[in-house]
Design a protein around this motif. Sequence first.
Motif, short mmCIF file in Angstrom:
data_model
loop_
_atom_site.label_atom_id
_atom_site.label_comp_id
_atom_site.label_asym_id
_atom_site.label_seq_id
_atom_site.Cartn_x
_atom_site.Cartn_y
_atom_site.Cartn_z
N THR A 139 0.84 -1.19 0.00
CA THR A 139 0.00 0.00 0.00
C THR A 139 0.88 1.24 0.00
OG1 THR A 139 -1.76 -1.18 1.15
CG2 THR A 139 -1.81 1.23 1.25
N ASP A 141 0.90 5.50 -0.14
CA ASP A 141 0.15 6.74 0.09
C ASP A 141 0.85 7.92 -0.58
OD1 ASP A 141 -1.81 5.59 1.87
OD2 ASP A 141 -0.25 5.54 3.42
N THR A 152 -4.36 6.72 -2.36
CA THR A 152 -3.71 5.51 -1.88
C THR A 152 -3.81 4.45 -2.96
OG1 THR A 152 -4.21 6.01 0.43
CG2 THR A 152 -3.71 3.72 -0.09
N VAL A 177 -5.93 -1.49 -6.24
CA VAL A 177 -7.07 -0.83 -5.61
C VAL A 177 -6.65 0.61 -5.37
CG1 VAL A 177 -8.65 -0.78 -3.66
CG2 VAL A 177 -7.79 -2.98 -4.52
N THR A 178 -7.40 1.54 -5.97
CA THR A 178 -7.13 2.97 -5.83
C THR A 178 -8.19 3.60 -4.95
OG1 THR A 178 -6.21 3.03 -8.06
CG2 THR A 178 -6.83 5.12 -7.11
N GLN A 179 -7.75 4.33 -3.93
CA GLN A 179 -8.66 5.12 -3.10
C GLN A 179 -8.29 6.58 -3.31
OE1 GLN A 179 -8.02 3.35 0.78
NE2 GLN A 179 -9.88 2.17 0.53
N ASP A 180 -9.23 7.33 -3.90
CA ASP A 180 -8.96 8.69 -4.33
C ASP A 180 -9.93 9.66 -3.67
OD1 ASP A 180 -8.48 11.05 -5.70
OD2 ASP A 180 -8.83 10.20 -7.69
N ARG A 236 -14.09 8.94 -0.19
CA ARG A 236 -13.11 8.51 -1.18
C ARG A 236 -13.81 7.68 -2.25
NH1 ARG A 236 -8.62 9.89 1.06
NH2 ARG A 236 -8.32 9.90 3.29
N ASP A 237 -13.30 7.78 -3.47
CA ASP A 237 -13.76 6.90 -4.54
C ASP A 237 -12.79 5.72 -4.59
OD1 ASP A 237 -15.80 8.67 -5.33
OD2 ASP A 237 -14.40 9.81 -6.57
N THR A 238 -13.34 4.52 -4.69
CA THR A 238 -12.51 3.32 -4.75
C THR A 238 -12.71 2.64 -6.09
OG1 THR A 238 -12.68 3.02 -2.35
CG2 THR A 238 -12.01 1.10 -3.62
N THR A 288 -11.03 -0.68 -8.53
CA THR A 288 -10.16 -1.86 -8.60
C THR A 288 -9.98 -2.24 -10.06
OG1 THR A 288 -10.96 -2.62 -6.46
CG2 THR A 288 -9.85 -4.24 -7.84
#
Length: 165
Positions: free
Chosen positions: A34, A36, A70, A80-83, A107-109, A111
Amino acid sequence: MKKKVMLYVLMGMMVISCSTDKMADATSGGIIGTWDLTALEINDGSASSEEAFAQDILDILSASDCHLLTLTFNEDLTLVTQDATNYLEIGVNGSGIGLEVPCPSQRDTFTTPYIYAEGTLTFTDENQQSVTVDVVISGNTMVISAQDLDVENFNAGGNLVFSRR
């Protein structure tokens, strides 16, 4: 005699298991984990005001352990993107002389599968477009061109710096 055979079998298994780990590390290139977004590197002498503003925002948020983006690279080759950039609210602090940037709670997630080989990362973005970027990993730091990654609000120029958790 049986003890010698067992010793050779155990030694052989240890060699095989060690070489498998090394091969897995070489394949993943150290990208698994992961990451950041912690900083934006810009050229202070030639940076635009937009780039400097984006750098200030990231500095403020990173200082409070807030991460706008992230990236989690899994061993099964999923990314997996967390924006949180779409939920960024920027204001002026109470004294009127500095920025106030609260950490977004939403956050928008997304995959998607990814391929990482020899410093090149390829994945499909949320618009179903193939994205290929050069990635430089040094220990627990990963650097990607801001323009190549095209993260909203941070895509004017410079390099996005990610830190591995």
